[in-house]
Write a protein that holds these residues in place. Structure first.
Motif, short mmCIF file in Angstrom:
data_model
loop_
_atom_site.label_atom_id
_atom_site.label_comp_id
_atom_site.label_asym_id
_atom_site.label_seq_id
_atom_site.Cartn_x
_atom_site.Cartn_y
_atom_site.Cartn_z
N PHE A 91 0.79 -1.23 0.00
CA PHE A 91 0.00 0.00 0.00
C PHE A 91 0.83 1.29 0.00
O PHE A 91 0.25 2.37 -0.10
CB PHE A 91 -0.96 -0.01 1.20
CG PHE A 91 -1.99 -1.10 1.12
CD1 PHE A 91 -3.02 -1.03 0.20
CD2 PHE A 91 -1.91 -2.21 1.94
CE1 PHE A 91 -3.98 -2.04 0.11
CE2 PHE A 91 -2.86 -3.25 1.86
CZ PHE A 91 -3.90 -3.15 0.94
N GLY A 92 2.15 1.17 0.11
CA GLY A 92 3.00 2.36 0.00
C GLY A 92 2.57 3.45 0.95
O GLY A 92 2.43 3.25 2.15
N ALA A 93 2.34 4.64 0.38
CA ALA A 93 1.99 5.80 1.20
C ALA A 93 0.66 5.61 1.94
O ALA A 93 0.41 6.28 2.94
CB ALA A 93 1.92 7.05 0.32
N GLY A 94 -0.17 4.72 1.44
CA GLY A 94 -1.47 4.49 2.09
C GLY A 94 -1.42 3.40 3.15
O GLY A 94 -2.47 3.03 3.70
N ALA A 95 -0.23 2.89 3.45
CA ALA A 95 -0.13 1.79 4.42
C ALA A 95 -0.61 2.23 5.79
O ALA A 95 -0.35 3.35 6.23
CB ALA A 95 1.33 1.32 4.50
N TRP A 96 -1.29 1.33 6.46
CA TRP A 96 -1.72 1.59 7.83
C TRP A 96 -0.52 1.48 8.77
O TRP A 96 0.38 0.66 8.57
CB TRP A 96 -2.77 0.56 8.26
CG TRP A 96 -4.13 0.79 7.69
CD1 TRP A 96 -4.49 1.72 6.75
CD2 TRP A 96 -5.32 0.04 8.01
NE1 TRP A 96 -5.84 1.59 6.47
CE2 TRP A 96 -6.36 0.58 7.22
CE3 TRP A 96 -5.59 -1.01 8.85
CZ2 TRP A 96 -7.66 0.09 7.27
CZ3 TRP A 96 -6.88 -1.51 8.91
CH2 TRP A 96 -7.90 -0.96 8.14
N SER A 97 -0.57 2.27 9.82
CA SER A 97 0.44 2.20 10.87
C SER A 97 0.11 1.07 11.84
O SER A 97 -1.04 0.58 11.88
CB SER A 97 0.48 3.52 11.64
OG SER A 97 -0.76 3.70 12.31
N ALA A 98 1.09 0.71 12.67
CA ALA A 98 0.83 -0.28 13.72
C ALA A 98 -0.29 0.22 14.63
O ALA A 98 -1.18 -0.56 15.02
CB ALA A 98 2.11 -0.52 14.52
N GLU A 99 -0.28 1.50 14.94
CA GLU A 99 -1.30 2.06 15.85
C GLU A 99 -2.70 1.90 15.26
O GLU A 99 -3.66 1.59 15.98
CB GLU A 99 -1.00 3.53 16.14
CG GLU A 99 0.22 3.77 17.01
CD GLU A 99 1.54 3.54 16.29
OE1 GLU A 99 1.56 3.50 15.04
OE2 GLU A 99 2.56 3.39 16.99
N LEU A 100 -2.80 2.11 13.95
CA LEU A 100 -4.12 1.98 13.33
C LEU A 100 -4.59 0.52 13.37
O LEU A 100 -5.76 0.25 13.68
CB LEU A 100 -4.08 2.51 11.89
CG LEU A 100 -5.39 2.53 11.13
CD1 LEU A 100 -6.55 3.06 11.97
CD2 LEU A 100 -5.27 3.35 9.87
N PHE A 101 -3.68 -0.41 13.11
CA PHE A 101 -4.05 -1.82 13.23
C PHE A 101 -4.48 -2.14 14.66
O PHE A 101 -5.49 -2.82 14.88
CB PHE A 101 -2.90 -2.74 12.81
CG PHE A 101 -2.85 -3.00 11.33
CD1 PHE A 101 -3.77 -3.84 10.72
CD2 PHE A 101 -1.88 -2.41 10.55
CE1 PHE A 101 -3.73 -4.09 9.36
CE2 PHE A 101 -1.83 -2.64 9.18
CZ PHE A 101 -2.75 -3.48 8.58
N TRP A 102 -3.72 -1.67 15.62
CA TRP A 102 -4.05 -1.99 17.01
C TRP A 102 -5.42 -1.43 17.38
O TRP A 102 -6.21 -2.08 18.06
CB TRP A 102 -2.97 -1.45 17.96
CG TRP A 102 -1.68 -2.19 17.87
CD1 TRP A 102 -1.53 -3.53 17.59
CD2 TRP A 102 -0.36 -1.67 18.03
NE1 TRP A 102 -0.18 -3.86 17.58
CE2 TRP A 102 0.55 -2.75 17.84
CE3 TRP A 102 0.15 -0.40 18.33
CZ2 TRP A 102 1.93 -2.60 17.94
CZ3 TRP A 102 1.53 -0.24 18.42
CH2 TRP A 102 2.40 -1.33 18.24
N SER A 103 -5.69 -0.22 16.94
CA SER A 103 -6.98 0.37 17.30
C SER A 103 -8.12 -0.36 16.58
O SER A 103 -9.20 -0.56 17.15
CB SER A 103 -7.01 1.88 17.05
OG SER A 103 -7.33 2.17 15.74
N GLU A 104 -7.86 -0.79 15.35
CA GLU A 104 -8.88 -1.59 14.65
C GLU A 104 -9.14 -2.91 15.37
O GLU A 104 -10.29 -3.32 15.55
CB GLU A 104 -8.40 -1.89 13.23
CG GLU A 104 -8.74 -0.82 12.22
CD GLU A 104 -10.23 -0.79 11.94
OE1 GLU A 104 -10.78 -1.79 11.50
OE2 GLU A 104 -10.85 0.26 12.20
N LEU A 105 -8.07 -3.57 15.79
CA LEU A 105 -8.23 -4.86 16.46
C LEU A 105 -8.98 -4.72 17.79
O LEU A 105 -9.63 -5.66 18.24
CB LEU A 105 -6.87 -5.52 16.69
CG LEU A 105 -6.16 -6.00 15.42
CD1 LEU A 105 -4.75 -6.48 15.74
CD2 LEU A 105 -6.93 -7.11 14.74
N ALA A 106 -8.86 -3.55 18.39
CA ALA A 106 -9.51 -3.33 19.69
C ALA A 106 -10.93 -2.79 19.55
O ALA A 106 -11.68 -2.75 20.53
CB ALA A 106 -8.67 -2.34 20.51
N ALA A 107 -11.32 -2.38 18.36
CA ALA A 107 -12.63 -1.75 18.17
C ALA A 107 -13.74 -2.79 18.20
O ALA A 107 -13.53 -3.95 17.83
CB ALA A 107 -12.64 -0.99 16.84
#
Ligand SMILES: CC(C)(COP(=O)(O)OP(=O)(O)OC[C@H]1O[C@@H](n2cnc3c(N)ncnc32)[C@H](O)[C@@H]1OP(=O)(O)O)[C@@H](O)C(=O)NCCC(=O)NCCS
Length: 175
Positions: free
Chosen positions: A37-53
């Motif tokens: 995804f290059g510039a559109g790649a999700w950050s670790a923080e975004l993944f973590w917040s998604e997993l916790a949502a």
């Protein structure tokens, strides 16, 4: 879904396992995420917040040696489910892994009582468009210049699962 299930009884997919994606998988998937995804790649923080949502189903596809082949995520909210992301490592593409993940996410949407699955796909993403079309997704709208800075439109796709499938609101997601 059980923690790890053989994906198919025979053929190359027999060596693919689907299981829940966990927070400790995130560091491992980030290089794949960046490559795809290059510039559109999700950050670790975004993944973590998604997993916790709430209402999320995130799945990992692995081979029997534990190598990460791909991952995908679904958000269930009201009558609609949204595919948040879907990714298959470059070396594992075109072997059915993406379809397998997508089918599992759609099944999770069904089990969760959704009447439709929605997603957004870049207008120039032919492989993903082909996968979604093969699974029965239909284009229901275009979000002009949705992907920035590339200035690329998003196609909004929907798969009806039965019922009215009315969209209740917009969410930010990539797929
Ligand atoms: C889109 C993506 C997830 C597909 O994963 P995959 O494991 O390669 O897909 P599959 O092997 O399950 O393919 C299923 C079907 O999708 C279509 N398809 C997948 N890749 C394709 C390609 N490169 N060209 C044309 N059709 C393609 C075909 O119809 C294919 O069925 P077939 O192989 O029997 O012809 C993968 O290419 C990917 O990760 N791309 C980069 C990230 C991305 O774009 N994610 C989606 C964001 S919306």
């Amino acid at each position: 879904m059980t923690p790890a299930v053989p994906a198919a009884p025979g053929g190359p997919l027999a060596r693919v396992l689907l299981r829940r994606l966990r927070w400790w998988d995130v560091e491992r998937l980030l290089p794949v995420e960046a490559e795809l995804f290059g510039a559109g790649a999700w950050s670790a923080e975004l993944f973590w917040s998604e997993l916790a949502a709430p209402g999320r189903t995130y799945l990992a596809a692995e081979d029997r040696d534990g190598a990460l082949l791909g991952y995908g995520g679904l958000a269930l909210a009201g009558p609609d489910a949204d595919v948040q992301t879907l990714a298959v490592a470059p070396g594992a593409q075109r072997r059915g892994v993406g379809g397998l993940l997508l089918d599992a996410l759609v099944a999770a949407a069904r089990e969760g009582g959704a009447s439709a699955v929605l997603l957004e796909v870049r207008a120039d993403n032919a492989p993903a468009a082909a996968l979604y079309a093969a699974r029965g997704f239909e284009r229901i709208g275009v979000r002009r210049r949705y992907y920035q800075p590339e200035d690329v439109d998003a196609h909004v796709l929907r798969l009806r699962l039965g019922g009215s499938g009315a969209r209740s609101g917009a969410e930010t997601h990539r797929s």
